[in-house]
Design a protein around this motif. Sequence first.
Motif, PDB file in Angstrom:
ATOM      1  N   ILE A  16      26.311   3.342  34.931  1.00 30.45           N
ATOM      2  CA  ILE A  16      25.916   4.150  33.772  1.00 30.45           C
ATOM      3  C   ILE A  16      27.147   4.860  33.242  1.00 30.45           C
ATOM      4  O   ILE A  16      27.846   5.540  33.991  1.00 30.45           O
ATOM      5  N   ASN A  17      27.413   4.683  31.984  1.00 27.65           N
ATOM      6  CA  ASN A  17      28.548   5.355  31.357  1.00 27.65           C
ATOM      7  C   ASN A  17      28.080   6.720  30.870  1.00 27.65           C
ATOM      8  O   ASN A  17      27.676   7.553  31.669  1.00 27.65           O
ATOM      9  N   ALA A  18      28.089   6.974  29.601  1.00 28.47           N
ATOM     10  CA  ALA A  18      27.660   8.270  29.098  1.00 28.47           C
ATOM     11  C   ALA A  18      26.140   8.405  29.155  1.00 28.47           C
ATOM     12  O   ALA A  18      25.398   7.420  29.041  1.00 28.47           O
ATOM     13  N   MET A  19      25.702   9.621  29.346  1.00 30.72           N
ATOM     14  CA  MET A  19      24.285   9.984  29.245  1.00 30.72           C
ATOM     15  C   MET A  19      24.202  11.197  28.341  1.00 30.72           C
ATOM     16  O   MET A  19      25.139  12.013  28.286  1.00 30.72           O
ATOM     17  N   GLY A  20      23.093  11.326  27.650  1.00 31.83           N
ATOM     18  CA  GLY A  20      22.997  12.442  26.720  1.00 31.83           C
ATOM     19  C   GLY A  20      21.576  12.859  26.440  1.00 31.83           C
ATOM     20  O   GLY A  20      20.622  12.154  26.795  1.00 31.83           O
ATOM     21  N   TRP A  21      21.473  14.016  25.827  1.00 30.43           N
ATOM     22  CA  TRP A  21      20.192  14.540  25.373  1.00 30.43           C
ATOM     23  C   TRP A  21      20.248  14.711  23.859  1.00 30.43           C
ATOM     24  O   TRP A  21      21.223  15.255  23.323  1.00 30.43           O
ATOM     25  N   TYR A  22      19.206  14.249  23.206  1.00 27.68           N
ATOM     26  CA  TYR A  22      19.029  14.408  21.769  1.00 27.68           C
ATOM     27  C   TYR A  22      17.722  15.155  21.556  1.00 27.68           C
ATOM     28  O   TYR A  22      16.873  15.214  22.445  1.00 27.68           O
ATOM     29  N   ARG A  23      17.543  15.689  20.361  1.00 28.54           N
ATOM     30  CA  ARG A  23      16.276  16.321  20.038  1.00 28.54           C
ATOM     31  C   ARG A  23      15.910  16.046  18.581  1.00 28.54           C
ATOM     32  O   ARG A  23      16.784  15.820  17.747  1.00 28.54           O
ATOM     33  N   GLN A  24      14.616  16.088  18.351  1.00 25.86           N
ATOM     34  CA  GLN A  24      14.119  15.869  16.997  1.00 25.86           C
ATOM     35  C   GLN A  24      12.991  16.844  16.724  1.00 25.86           C
ATOM     36  O   GLN A  24      11.954  16.804  17.395  1.00 25.86           O
ATOM     37  N   ALA A  25      13.215  17.716  15.770  1.00 21.66           N
ATOM     38  CA  ALA A  25      12.203  18.666  15.334  1.00 21.66           C
ATOM     39  C   ALA A  25      11.400  18.044  14.189  1.00 21.66           C
ATOM     40  O   ALA A  25      11.885  17.144  13.505  1.00 21.66           O
ATOM     41  N   ALA A  83      23.640  17.362  23.751  1.00 21.48           N
ATOM     42  CA  ALA A  83      24.724  17.395  24.733  1.00 21.48           C
ATOM     43  C   ALA A  83      24.904  16.010  25.324  1.00 21.48           C
ATOM     44  O   ALA A  83      23.952  15.226  25.389  1.00 21.48           O
ATOM     45  N   ALA A  84      26.125  15.714  25.740  1.00 22.31           N
ATOM     46  CA  ALA A  84      26.420  14.426  26.349  1.00 22.31           C
ATOM     47  C   ALA A  84      27.395  14.628  27.492  1.00 22.31           C
ATOM     48  O   ALA A  84      28.154  15.607  27.507  1.00 22.31           O
ATOM     49  N   ILE A  85      27.363  13.683  28.435  1.00 22.06           N
ATOM     50  CA  ILE A  85      28.241  13.762  29.592  1.00 22.06           C
ATOM     51  C   ILE A  85      28.688  12.356  29.958  1.00 22.06           C
ATOM     52  O   ILE A  85      27.885  11.417  29.983  1.00 22.06           O
ATOM     53  N   THR A  86      29.981  12.197  30.233  1.00 23.02           N
ATOM     54  CA  THR A  86      30.518  10.889  30.592  1.00 23.02           C
ATOM     55  C   THR A  86      30.359  10.648  32.094  1.00 23.02           C
ATOM     56  O   THR A  86      29.974  11.550  32.844  1.00 23.02           O
TER      57      THR A  86
END
Length: 125
Positions: free
Chosen positions: A31-40, A49-52
């Motif tokens: 797994i390379n980058a992982m991240g969180w997205y949001r949608q209102a 936020a993202a993390i490598t």
Amino acid sequence: QVQLVESGGGLVQAGGSLRLSCAASGSILSINAMGWYRQAPGKQRELVAAITSGSSTNYADSVKGRFTISRDNAKNTVYLQMNSLKPEDTAVYYCNADVVARQSSGSYYRRSDYWGQGTQVTVSS
């Protein structure tokens, strides 16, 4: 196939905290980058936020100093600790991962569009 399963959303008062988790499973090589997205409601999905794989992080300006992203590579899991929550943080939060996984053909293939099902975070004023 790769599955991302999120947990930890809920209803919290302004100023409170929540911790989101997202576990990846399947025929994963790395797994390379992982991240969180949001949608209102009525808005476009945005990066929170993202993390490598090396634990370098990146945050949206709106959450800097309040949210912390981390990961446990042994568990293929990414976390989002959310503190000092505000009503404007209310949204559906989605986990995303850039994964090298084995396909049905037996070959390995990298994709960056694996998404979780989303978890609702609601912050009341």
